[in-house]
Enzyme design. Structure first.
Site, PDB file in Angstrom:
ATOM      1  N   ASN A   1       0.874  -1.167   0.000  1.00  0.00           N
ATOM      2  CA  ASN A   1       0.000   0.000   0.000  1.00  0.00           C
ATOM      3  C   ASN A   1       0.911   1.217   0.000  1.00  0.00           C
ATOM      4  O   ASN A   1       1.521   1.537   1.012  1.00  0.00           O
ATOM      5  CB  ASN A   1      -0.890  -0.020   1.260  1.00  0.00           C
TER       6      ASN A   1
ATOM      7  N   LYS B   1       0.158   4.243  -0.213  1.00  0.00           N
ATOM      8  CA  LYS B   1      -0.476   5.433   0.406  1.00  0.00           C
ATOM      9  C   LYS B   1      -0.259   6.657  -0.507  1.00  0.00           C
ATOM     10  O   LYS B   1      -0.248   6.491  -1.723  1.00  0.00           O
ATOM     11  CB  LYS B   1       0.062   5.636   1.813  1.00  0.00           C
TER      12      LYS B   1
ATOM     13  N   HIS C   1      -9.445   1.465   4.984  1.00  0.00           N
ATOM     14  CA  HIS C   1      -8.171   1.594   5.710  1.00  0.00           C
ATOM     15  C   HIS C   1      -8.379   2.530   6.905  1.00  0.00           C
ATOM     16  O   HIS C   1      -9.146   3.487   6.828  1.00  0.00           O
ATOM     17  CB  HIS C   1      -7.100   2.147   4.767  1.00  0.00           C
TER      18      HIS C   1
ATOM     19  N   GLU D   1      -6.671   4.849   7.997  1.00  0.00           N
ATOM     20  CA  GLU D   1      -6.407   6.267   7.702  1.00  0.00           C
ATOM     21  C   GLU D   1      -7.620   6.916   7.046  1.00  0.00           C
ATOM     22  O   GLU D   1      -7.882   8.096   7.241  1.00  0.00           O
ATOM     23  CB  GLU D   1      -5.146   6.383   6.824  1.00  0.00           C
TER      24      GLU D   1
ATOM     25  N   GLU E   1      -5.105  -4.692  10.632  1.00  0.00           N
ATOM     26  CA  GLU E   1      -4.088  -3.655  10.798  1.00  0.00           C
ATOM     27  C   GLU E   1      -4.314  -2.934  12.122  1.00  0.00           C
ATOM     28  O   GLU E   1      -5.108  -1.980  12.171  1.00  0.00           O
ATOM     29  CB  GLU E   1      -4.166  -2.655   9.649  1.00  0.00           C
TER      30      GLU E   1
ATOM     31  N   GLY F   1       2.823   2.448  10.742  1.00  0.00           N
ATOM     32  CA  GLY F   1       3.780   3.544  10.573  1.00  0.00           C
ATOM     33  C   GLY F   1       4.499   3.925  11.855  1.00  0.00           C
ATOM     34  O   GLY F   1       5.143   4.970  11.921  1.00  0.00           O
TER      35      GLY F   1
ATOM     36  N   SER G   1       3.749  -1.999  10.149  1.00  0.00           N
ATOM     37  CA  SER G   1       5.217  -2.042  10.300  1.00  0.00           C
ATOM     38  C   SER G   1       5.821  -3.399   9.959  1.00  0.00           C
ATOM     39  O   SER G   1       6.786  -3.831  10.590  1.00  0.00           O
ATOM     40  CB  SER G   1       5.624  -1.611  11.722  1.00  0.00           C
TER      41      SER G   1
HETATM   42  P1  13P Z   1       3.228   0.492   7.552  1.00  0.00           P
HETATM   43  O1  13P Z   1       3.753  -0.789   6.957  1.00  0.00           O
HETATM   44  O2  13P Z   1       3.940   1.708   7.035  1.00  0.00           O
HETATM   45  O3  13P Z   1       3.149   0.440   9.030  1.00  0.00           O
HETATM   46  O4  13P Z   1       1.715   0.653   7.020  1.00  0.00           O
HETATM   47  C1  13P Z   1       0.852  -0.396   7.163  1.00  0.00           C
HETATM   48  C2  13P Z   1      -0.407  -0.060   6.440  1.00  0.00           C
HETATM   49  O5  13P Z   1      -1.144   0.811   6.845  1.00  0.00           O
HETATM   50  C3  13P Z   1      -0.690  -0.792   5.191  1.00  0.00           C
HETATM   51  O6  13P Z   1      -1.969  -0.521   4.739  1.00  0.00           O
END
Ligand code: 13P
Length: 255
Positions: free
Chosen positions: A9, A11, A96, A98, A168, A174, A214
Protein backbone atom coordinates in the site's frame (compact mmCIF):
# COMPACT_ATOMS: atom_id res chain seq x y z
CA UNK A 1 -4.57 -24.17 0.21
CA UNK A 2 -4.36 -20.42 0.75
CA UNK A 3 -1.63 -18.69 -1.23
CA UNK A 4 0.25 -15.96 0.58
CA UNK A 5 -0.48 -12.47 -0.73
CA UNK A 6 2.14 -9.77 -0.35
CA UNK A 7 0.52 -6.40 -1.02
CA UNK A 8 2.11 -2.96 -1.03
CA UNK A 9 0.00 0.00 0.00
CA UNK A 10 1.93 2.98 -1.28
CA UNK A 11 -0.48 5.43 0.41
CA UNK A 12 0.06 9.03 -0.82
CA UNK A 13 3.51 8.34 -2.26
CA UNK A 14 4.91 7.98 -5.79
CA UNK A 15 3.50 9.96 -8.67
CA UNK A 16 3.92 8.34 -12.10
CA UNK A 17 7.68 9.00 -12.39
CA UNK A 18 8.57 7.69 -8.94
CA UNK A 19 6.18 4.78 -9.52
CA UNK A 20 8.04 3.85 -12.70
CA UNK A 21 11.36 3.89 -10.88
CA UNK A 22 10.09 1.81 -7.98
CA UNK A 23 8.45 -0.70 -10.32
CA UNK A 24 11.57 -1.07 -12.44
CA UNK A 25 13.50 -2.02 -9.33
CA UNK A 26 10.79 -4.37 -8.20
CA UNK A 27 10.46 -6.12 -11.58
CA UNK A 28 14.21 -6.67 -11.69
CA UNK A 29 14.33 -8.20 -8.22
CA UNK A 30 11.06 -10.11 -8.51
CA UNK A 31 12.22 -11.85 -11.70
CA UNK A 32 14.66 -13.83 -9.56
CA UNK A 33 11.95 -15.02 -7.19
CA UNK A 34 9.76 -18.09 -7.72
CA UNK A 35 6.07 -17.71 -8.14
CA UNK A 36 4.29 -19.37 -5.28
CA UNK A 37 3.18 -16.11 -3.73
CA UNK A 38 0.74 -13.52 -5.06
CA UNK A 39 2.14 -10.01 -5.27
CA UNK A 40 0.16 -6.79 -5.49
CA UNK A 41 0.96 -3.10 -5.55
CA UNK A 42 -1.57 -0.38 -4.72
CA UNK A 43 -0.28 2.96 -6.01
CA UNK A 44 -2.19 6.24 -5.75
CA UNK A 45 -4.83 6.70 -8.46
CA UNK A 46 -2.67 8.84 -10.74
CA UNK A 47 0.02 6.15 -10.91
CA UNK A 48 -2.26 3.19 -11.60
CA UNK A 49 -1.95 3.63 -15.37
CA UNK A 50 1.83 3.65 -15.13
CA UNK A 51 1.81 0.56 -12.91
CA UNK A 52 -0.49 -1.37 -15.25
CA UNK A 53 1.74 -0.44 -18.19
CA UNK A 54 4.94 -1.50 -16.44
CA UNK A 55 3.52 -4.70 -15.02
CA UNK A 56 1.50 -5.97 -17.98
CA UNK A 57 3.77 -8.89 -18.73
CA UNK A 58 4.59 -9.74 -15.11
CA UNK A 59 2.48 -11.59 -12.55
CA UNK A 60 2.46 -8.60 -10.20
CA UNK A 61 -1.08 -7.32 -9.86
CA UNK A 62 -2.34 -3.77 -9.43
CA UNK A 63 -4.92 -2.49 -6.98
CA UNK A 64 -6.27 0.86 -5.81
CA UNK A 65 -6.43 2.33 -2.32
CA UNK A 66 -10.10 3.29 -2.34
CA UNK A 67 -13.20 3.49 -4.53
CA UNK A 68 -16.45 5.39 -4.35
CA UNK A 69 -19.67 3.51 -3.70
CA UNK A 70 -21.69 5.19 -6.45
CA UNK A 71 -21.43 4.16 -10.07
CA UNK A 72 -20.76 7.62 -11.53
CA UNK A 73 -22.09 11.18 -11.46
CA UNK A 74 -21.60 14.42 -9.58
CA UNK A 75 -19.07 13.31 -6.95
CA UNK A 76 -16.19 15.68 -7.50
CA UNK A 77 -12.83 14.15 -6.76
CA UNK A 78 -14.05 10.58 -6.47
CA UNK A 79 -13.13 7.45 -8.46
CA UNK A 80 -15.58 4.66 -9.23
CA UNK A 81 -15.17 0.90 -9.25
CA UNK A 82 -15.83 0.71 -12.98
CA UNK A 83 -13.02 3.22 -13.60
CA UNK A 84 -10.62 1.09 -11.57
CA UNK A 85 -11.63 -2.10 -13.34
CA UNK A 86 -11.27 -0.37 -16.71
CA UNK A 87 -7.82 0.87 -15.66
CA UNK A 88 -6.60 -2.66 -15.00
CA UNK A 89 -7.02 -3.03 -11.24
CA UNK A 90 -7.90 -6.41 -9.72
CA UNK A 91 -7.98 -5.36 -6.08
CA UNK A 92 -9.01 -2.36 -4.03
CA UNK A 93 -8.26 -1.51 -0.41
CA UNK A 94 -11.42 -0.61 1.49
CA UNK A 95 -11.82 1.04 4.88
CA UNK A 96 -8.17 1.59 5.71
CA UNK A 97 -7.89 3.08 9.20
CA UNK A 98 -6.41 6.27 7.70
CA UNK A 99 -9.59 6.69 5.68
CA UNK A 100 -11.73 5.97 8.71
CA UNK A 101 -9.69 8.39 10.82
CA UNK A 102 -9.14 11.31 8.41
CA UNK A 103 -11.90 11.01 5.82
CA UNK A 104 -14.98 10.06 7.76
CA UNK A 105 -15.21 6.49 6.52
CA UNK A 106 -17.71 4.49 8.57
CA UNK A 107 -18.63 0.81 8.79
CA UNK A 108 -21.65 1.63 6.65
CA UNK A 109 -19.73 3.29 3.84
CA UNK A 110 -17.12 0.54 4.01
CA UNK A 111 -19.92 -1.98 3.41
CA UNK A 112 -21.22 0.01 0.42
CA UNK A 113 -17.73 0.13 -1.06
CA UNK A 114 -17.26 -3.61 -0.56
CA UNK A 115 -20.43 -4.26 -2.57
CA UNK A 116 -19.36 -1.88 -5.31
CA UNK A 117 -15.93 -3.47 -5.54
CA UNK A 118 -17.41 -6.96 -5.85
CA UNK A 119 -19.83 -5.76 -8.50
CA UNK A 120 -16.84 -4.74 -10.61
CA UNK A 121 -14.85 -7.90 -9.93
CA UNK A 122 -12.35 -6.03 -7.80
CA UNK A 123 -11.29 -8.08 -4.78
CA UNK A 124 -11.86 -5.81 -1.78
CA UNK A 125 -9.13 -5.82 0.87
CA UNK A 126 -11.20 -4.91 3.89
CA UNK A 127 -9.14 -3.29 6.64
CA UNK A 128 -10.01 -3.72 10.29
CA UNK A 129 -8.12 -3.08 13.49
CA UNK A 130 -8.18 -1.46 16.88
CA UNK A 131 -6.52 1.57 18.46
CA UNK A 132 -4.12 1.20 21.36
CA UNK A 133 -6.75 2.48 23.75
CA UNK A 134 -9.25 -0.12 22.54
CA UNK A 135 -6.68 -2.87 22.98
CA UNK A 136 -5.72 -1.67 26.43
CA UNK A 137 -9.34 -1.72 27.50
CA UNK A 138 -9.72 -5.22 26.05
CA UNK A 139 -12.23 -4.18 23.40
CA UNK A 140 -10.18 -5.30 20.39
CA UNK A 141 -11.83 -8.67 19.70
CA UNK A 142 -15.34 -7.27 19.93
CA UNK A 143 -14.47 -4.23 17.85
CA UNK A 144 -12.88 -6.26 15.04
CA UNK A 145 -15.85 -8.64 15.05
CA UNK A 146 -18.21 -5.68 14.67
CA UNK A 147 -16.12 -4.11 11.91
CA UNK A 148 -16.11 -7.38 9.94
CA UNK A 149 -19.78 -8.08 10.47
CA UNK A 150 -20.69 -4.57 9.29
CA UNK A 151 -18.29 -4.56 6.33
CA UNK A 152 -19.63 -7.89 5.05
CA UNK A 153 -23.31 -7.14 5.55
CA UNK A 154 -25.24 -8.84 2.77
CA UNK A 155 -22.14 -10.12 1.01
CA UNK A 156 -23.19 -13.42 -0.52
CA UNK A 157 -21.68 -16.84 0.15
CA UNK A 158 -20.29 -16.82 -3.37
CA UNK A 159 -18.79 -13.31 -3.21
CA UNK A 160 -17.16 -13.79 0.19
CA UNK A 161 -14.56 -16.01 -1.48
CA UNK A 162 -13.25 -12.95 -3.36
CA UNK A 163 -12.87 -10.86 -0.21
CA UNK A 164 -9.54 -10.36 1.54
CA UNK A 165 -9.38 -9.16 5.14
CA UNK A 166 -6.46 -7.12 6.44
CA UNK A 167 -5.91 -6.91 10.17
CA UNK A 168 -4.09 -3.66 10.80
CA UNK A 169 -3.81 -2.66 14.44
CA UNK A 170 -3.78 1.14 14.32
CA UNK A 171 -1.05 1.34 16.94
CA UNK A 172 1.29 -0.62 14.66
CA UNK A 173 0.78 1.42 11.48
CA UNK A 174 3.78 3.54 10.57
CA UNK A 175 5.00 3.45 14.17
CA UNK A 176 7.75 0.86 13.84
CA UNK A 177 5.89 -1.14 16.43
CA UNK A 178 4.38 -4.44 15.27
CA UNK A 179 1.94 -6.82 16.80
CA UNK A 180 3.89 -9.78 18.14
CA UNK A 181 3.47 -12.94 16.06
CA UNK A 182 1.29 -14.31 18.90
CA UNK A 183 -0.92 -11.22 18.96
CA UNK A 184 -1.29 -11.39 15.17
CA UNK A 185 -2.09 -15.10 15.18
CA UNK A 186 -4.59 -14.70 18.00
CA UNK A 187 -6.48 -11.97 16.16
CA UNK A 188 -6.32 -13.73 12.80
CA UNK A 189 -7.74 -16.87 14.39
CA UNK A 190 -10.50 -14.76 15.89
CA UNK A 191 -11.24 -13.23 12.49
CA UNK A 192 -11.44 -16.68 10.93
CA UNK A 193 -13.87 -17.77 13.62
CA UNK A 194 -16.01 -14.69 12.94
CA UNK A 195 -16.00 -15.62 9.23
CA UNK A 196 -17.01 -19.17 10.15
CA UNK A 197 -19.91 -17.80 12.18
CA UNK A 198 -21.01 -15.49 9.34
CA UNK A 199 -20.49 -18.07 6.56
CA UNK A 200 -19.09 -21.54 7.18
CA UNK A 201 -15.82 -23.18 8.05
CA UNK A 202 -15.00 -24.17 4.51
CA UNK A 203 -15.35 -20.57 3.24
CA UNK A 204 -13.51 -19.17 6.24
CA UNK A 205 -10.60 -21.49 5.51
CA UNK A 206 -10.32 -20.13 1.97
CA UNK A 207 -10.26 -16.43 2.82
CA UNK A 208 -6.94 -14.63 2.95
CA UNK A 209 -6.31 -12.66 6.12
CA UNK A 210 -3.37 -10.27 5.80
CA UNK A 211 -1.46 -8.60 8.58
CA UNK A 212 -0.51 -4.92 8.25
CA UNK A 213 1.47 -2.65 10.56
CA UNK A 214 5.22 -2.04 10.30
CA UNK A 215 5.90 -5.31 8.51
CA UNK A 216 9.46 -5.33 7.21
CA UNK A 217 12.13 -7.87 6.24
CA UNK A 218 13.25 -8.18 9.86
CA UNK A 219 9.89 -9.33 11.23
CA UNK A 220 8.13 -10.76 8.15
CA UNK A 221 9.31 -14.32 8.66
CA UNK A 222 7.83 -14.64 12.14
CA UNK A 223 4.59 -12.90 11.24
CA UNK A 224 4.03 -14.71 7.95
CA UNK A 225 4.93 -18.00 9.59
CA UNK A 226 1.79 -17.90 11.73
CA UNK A 227 -0.88 -20.38 10.76
CA UNK A 228 -3.64 -17.84 10.09
CA UNK A 229 -1.49 -15.03 8.68
CA UNK A 230 -1.90 -15.31 4.91
CA UNK A 231 0.20 -12.39 3.79
CA UNK A 232 0.99 -8.78 4.48
CA UNK A 233 -0.38 -5.35 3.66
CA UNK A 234 2.78 -3.34 3.70
CA UNK A 235 3.10 0.44 3.82
CA UNK A 236 6.56 1.92 4.37
CA UNK A 237 8.58 -1.13 3.37
CA UNK A 238 6.72 -1.43 0.05
CA UNK A 239 8.21 1.89 -1.08
CA UNK A 240 11.63 0.36 -1.31
CA UNK A 241 12.11 -2.30 -4.02
CA UNK A 242 14.79 -4.04 -2.00
CA UNK A 243 12.73 -4.35 1.22
CA UNK A 244 9.52 -5.29 -0.58
CA UNK A 245 11.21 -8.00 -2.62
CA UNK A 246 12.95 -9.29 0.49
CA UNK A 247 9.53 -9.76 2.07
CA UNK A 248 8.33 -11.54 -1.08
CA UNK A 249 11.36 -13.84 -0.88
CA UNK A 250 10.62 -14.59 2.78
CA UNK A 251 7.03 -15.44 1.83
CA UNK A 252 8.28 -17.67 -0.98
CA UNK A 253 10.44 -19.58 1.43
CA UNK A 254 7.40 -20.18 3.63
CA UNK A 255 5.08 -21.13 0.76
P1 13P B 1 3.23 0.49 7.55
O1 13P B 1 3.75 -0.79 6.96
O2 13P B 1 3.94 1.71 7.03
O3 13P B 1 3.15 0.44 9.03
O4 13P B 1 1.72 0.65 7.02
C1 13P B 1 0.85 -0.40 7.16
C2 13P B 1 -0.41 -0.06 6.44
O5 13P B 1 -1.14 0.81 6.85
C3 13P B 1 -0.69 -0.79 5.19
O6 13P B 1 -1.97 -0.52 4.74
Amino acid sequence: MRRLLIAGNWKMNCGPYDAAELLEGLIEKKSEIDENVDVLVCPPFVSIGMAVKYLYDTDIQVGAQNLHFEENGAYTGEISGSMLAESGCNYVIVGHSERRQYFGETDKTVNKRVHKALEHKLAPIVCVGESLEQRKSDKHFGLVKNQITAALHEVSEKDILDVVIAYEPIWAIGTGETASPEQAQEMHEHIRSVLTELYDEDSAEQINILYGGSMKPGNANELLGQKDVDGGLIGGASLDAESFSEIITIAEDLA
